[in-house]
Each structure stands twice: as C-alpha cells, then as structure tokens.
Design a protein around this motif. Structure first.
Motif, PDB file in Angstrom:
ATOM      1  N   ALA A 172       8.205   5.941  -4.501  1.00 51.74           N
ATOM      2  CA  ALA A 172       7.632   4.966  -3.723  1.00 51.74           C
ATOM      3  C   ALA A 172       6.032   5.075  -3.650  1.00 51.74           C
ATOM      4  CB  ALA A 172       8.521   6.098  -2.502  1.00 51.74           C
ATOM      5  N   ASN A 173       4.904   5.323  -3.094  1.00 50.73           N
ATOM      6  CA  ASN A 173       3.860   4.756  -2.868  1.00 50.73           C
ATOM      7  C   ASN A 173       3.435   4.311  -1.726  1.00 50.73           C
ATOM      8  OD1 ASN A 173       2.952   2.449  -3.987  1.00 50.73           O
ATOM      9  ND2 ASN A 173       3.870   2.875  -5.780  1.00 50.73           N
ATOM     10  N   ILE A 174       2.031   5.167  -1.154  1.00 51.60           N
ATOM     11  CA  ILE A 174       2.133   4.729   0.112  1.00 51.60           C
ATOM     12  C   ILE A 174       0.445   4.065   0.259  1.00 51.60           C
ATOM     13  CG2 ILE A 174       0.347   5.905   2.100  1.00 51.60           C
ATOM     14  CD1 ILE A 174       2.876   7.954   1.913  1.00 51.60           C
ATOM     15  N   THR A 175      -0.190   3.047   0.383  1.00 50.96           N
ATOM     16  CA  THR A 175      -1.274   2.660   0.616  1.00 50.96           C
ATOM     17  C   THR A 175      -2.048   3.063   2.128  1.00 50.96           C
ATOM     18  OG1 THR A 175      -0.999   1.519  -1.421  1.00 50.96           O
ATOM     19  CG2 THR A 175      -3.065   0.854   0.296  1.00 50.96           C
ATOM     20  N   TRP A 176      -3.302   3.850   1.936  1.00 52.11           N
ATOM     21  CA  TRP A 176      -3.927   4.102   3.750  1.00 52.11           C
ATOM     22  C   TRP A 176      -4.653   2.975   3.372  1.00 52.11           C
ATOM     23  CZ3 TRP A 176      -8.662   6.455   5.301  1.00 52.11           C
ATOM     24  CH2 TRP A 176      -8.134   6.905   6.525  1.00 52.11           C
ATOM     25  N   LEU A 177      -4.819   2.121   4.953  1.00 51.31           N
ATOM     26  CA  LEU A 177      -6.236   1.339   4.929  1.00 51.31           C
ATOM     27  C   LEU A 177      -6.016   1.466   6.296  1.00 51.31           C
ATOM     28  CD1 LEU A 177      -3.963  -2.148   3.953  1.00 51.31           C
ATOM     29  CD2 LEU A 177      -5.700  -0.724   2.485  1.00 51.31           C
ATOM     30  N   GLY A 178      -7.413   2.377   5.365  1.00 49.42           N
ATOM     31  CA  GLY A 178      -8.536   3.173   7.204  1.00 49.42           C
ATOM     32  C   GLY A 178      -9.195   1.998   7.964  1.00 49.42           C
TER      33      GLY A 178
END
Length: 368
Positions: A172-178
């Motif tokens: 699992a991986n997360i991308t956070w787009l601020g």
C-alpha cells in the motif's frame, strides 16, 4: 498531436502483467486507448516468487527468468496491439517497469533489481523500450519508490484542495496532494501481499481472497495483530518503501500459533492493512477532503470497508470518479514516465523518494 506509449506493470503479487496503450499529447494529457491483463504462467510466477525471497541466488536462474519475463512481456504487448488493431510502428515506446525481485534502497550498497530483458522485449515487439526506471533515483540517494506519486500529481491534483490517492497493490502507498501543490508519497506497508501469500498457503487453488470472502469468515486475533504491528517498518519516517523482502511467509509463519484458525489469520492480516494505512492517512499534513483508491485491492469490499471505517475523512471513492480505472493507474503511470524520459523531463520527486535532485528516469533500448 499525440504520441502512443505502452505501459507495462507487474507488481508484488506477480500474478499478471498489466499492459495499457496510452495517447499522450505534447502538454502531457493522457488518454487510455486500450488495456490488457496478461496472466503469468503459474510455474514462472512460482519461480519469481522464490527468487524474490531467497537469500541464495543462482546466476543461471536469474538470467533465465530475466529472459522468460521479457518473453511474456512481449506476448502481453503483442496481444494488446492485436486487440487494439494498432500497428507496432505507431507506438513511440514501451515503458516497461519489469518485475521487481529485490528492492533494498537502505542496503550498505543501495540497489533495486527488476527483471525483463529490454533487448528481447524490443526485438520481439519491434518497438523501442524504455526501462530501468528506479535505479537512477536510487543512485541519486532516493528510495527508488514509490514513483507513481509524481504521476498522481500530474493527473489527479485539484488546486486548492487536499486530496489523497491510495494504491492498494501488493504494497500500500499513499500520495498526498496538498492544496498549494504540495506532494508527499510513501509506502505504508502490506496491502494485499500478506493476505495473498497466506490464502495461497492455505489453498493452492486460490491466488487471492476474492472480495475478502475468506477473511469474512474469521475474527481478528488481537495477539497476532499486536505482534504484526511491531514490525520496524511502521515506525520509520518517510521517505520509505518496502516490498516482499520484508513482508513474506518467512516473516509471518513464526508469528502464527498452531491454534490460530486460518480464517482468523486472514481477517487479522486484512485489519493490519486497514490499521497501518488509515493511521498514516489520518496523520497527513492536512486532512484530505477526499480519498481516492486504486489498485487490485479496490476489488476487496471488506478491505475497503475496514479502511474507510477508520478514516477521519468520510468522502472517498475510487479513481474511476476521476476518469481513470483503478486497475490501470500504475501501468498508465509508467507509460507517462516513458513519455517523461522521451521528452527529458524528471520523473521522480525528491520529496517522495528522498533523492538529492529531480532526475530523468530510465534507459532506452532500440528495437533495430
């Protein structure tokens, strides 16, 4: 005017090669024209899985699997082109991720290794091949993974909004787009890999737990979950990445007592994914206004339920809501990385991988 790229992706599960045909315009806009999932033969998959966790490598085995994986990658490409009725000469390049068999960016001599002989792939398809996407980032001091967050930012960013993209692959991986074009991305631990390996161990006829059916029959073993959560990966800070090298049956089996019902182990592994992923999502710099899921794990209804119940963000969907089928996101990402290479654009993002600088990722092999 657009160019055509084929993206190839085979992940931690090693069950299939996802192939996509993507048209990319001069300003980087993508359109998915065709897709195909090519199932790997069970014998080849078994050999790749063994190699990926073995401490003793045989040079002949490594070289042979490099060739065989390329042969099947070529078959996936040729099947895709045949179904799409597209001539090979109209494709600018194949962007091949290859099959990862070892990923150790924190080793004393940092490295990552993907199989799939690009010369054979190019010759068998008559298409130029862009490959070896991860090693330049590792050479620049990065983790070499995850690489998809830069693509997520390119296609999914929503100005002024905080958004999270979650890939539920083997890992699992997360991308956070601020909201102000910030970008973070990192692996959170196993998504499907331990669940897949456990059900395969219990039933040789099953490669995964469809819709979480087996896990639904079980209950969480608190003692096992507590032991699993002690893995040192979870206490590491980003940038961080992981793989089957850390999360495999050799790691799992010593933690399982003889009186643990198999279905309870399966349920516990599913909750492990939900706990570790939701913990990281809830700690992002700003709470996402929306969470979008992609990857094979989106087909596991119980997994999505367990994750979303733990989220502070209550608005969630799959990337289909953004116009991209969850199954093809990663393969499309590598098609885009191939376009980046061709146009000399950096494909990594130092804030994600920890590399010293943005670099153009990949190498190119001509078919002639």
């Amino acid at each position: 005017m657009s160019e055509r790229y084929i993206g190839l992706m085979s992940g931690t599960s090693m069950d299939a090669i996802d192939a996509v045909l993507v048209a990319i315009t001069a300003d980087g806009k993508l359109k998915l024209d065709a897709s195909h999932s090519y199932t790997l033969p069970s014998e080849l998959r078994a050999r790749l899985l063994t190699l990926s966790i073995s401490d003793h490598w045989n040079a002949d085995e490594l070289a042979e699997l490099d060739v065989l994986f390329a042969e099947h990658s070529a078959a996936a490409v040729n099947k895709l082109l045949s179904e799409a009725k597209i001539p090979a000469k109209s494709v600018t390049a194949i962007a091949s991720h290859g099959q990862t068999v070892r990923h150790k960016p924190s080793h004393s001599a940092p490295y990552t290794l993907q199989l799939g002989d690009p010369s054979r792939l190019a010759f068998k398809t008559q298409v130029n091949v862009i490959h070896d996407f991860r090693r330049k980032d590792v050479a620049a001091g990065g983790q070499g993974a995850p690489l998809v967050p830069a693509f997520h930012q390119h296609v999914f960013a929503q100005p002024g909004k905080s958004v999270a993209i979650v890939n539920l692959g083997g890992i699992a991986n997360i991308t956070w787009l601020g909201p102000e074009q910030q970008l973070l991305g990192f692996d959170t631990g196993p998504a499907n890999t331990l669940m897949d390996q456990w059900i395969q161990h219990c039933d040789a006829n099953k490669s995964y737990d469809e819709s979480g059916h087996f896990a639904r029959q079980g209950k969480v073993i608190d003692e096992l979950l507590e032991a699993l959560l002690k893995h040192p990966f979870y206490s590491r800070t980003a940038p961080k990445s992981t793989g089957r090298e850390e999360f495999n049956l050799s790691y799992l089996k010593p933690l399982i007592k003889a009186n643990y019902p198999p279905e309870n182990v399966q349920r516990t592994l599913l909750v492990l994914t939900a706990e570790t992923l939701s913990n990281e999502l809830n700690k992002l710099p700003t709470k996402p206004e929306q969470v979008y899921f992609c990857g094979g794990g989106t087909k596991n209804e119980l997994l999505l339920t367990e994750i979303t119940q733990r989220l502070e963000t209550k608005k969630y969907d799959t990337t289909l809501a953004l116009g991209v089928d969850p199954q093809w996101v990663e393969a499309m990402a590598f098609a885009w990385l191939g376009w980046c290479y061709e146009h000399k654009k950096p494909g990594n993002h130092p804030a994600v991988t920890g590399a010293a600088a943005p670099v153009v990722l990949g190498s190119k092999t001509l078919f002639y």
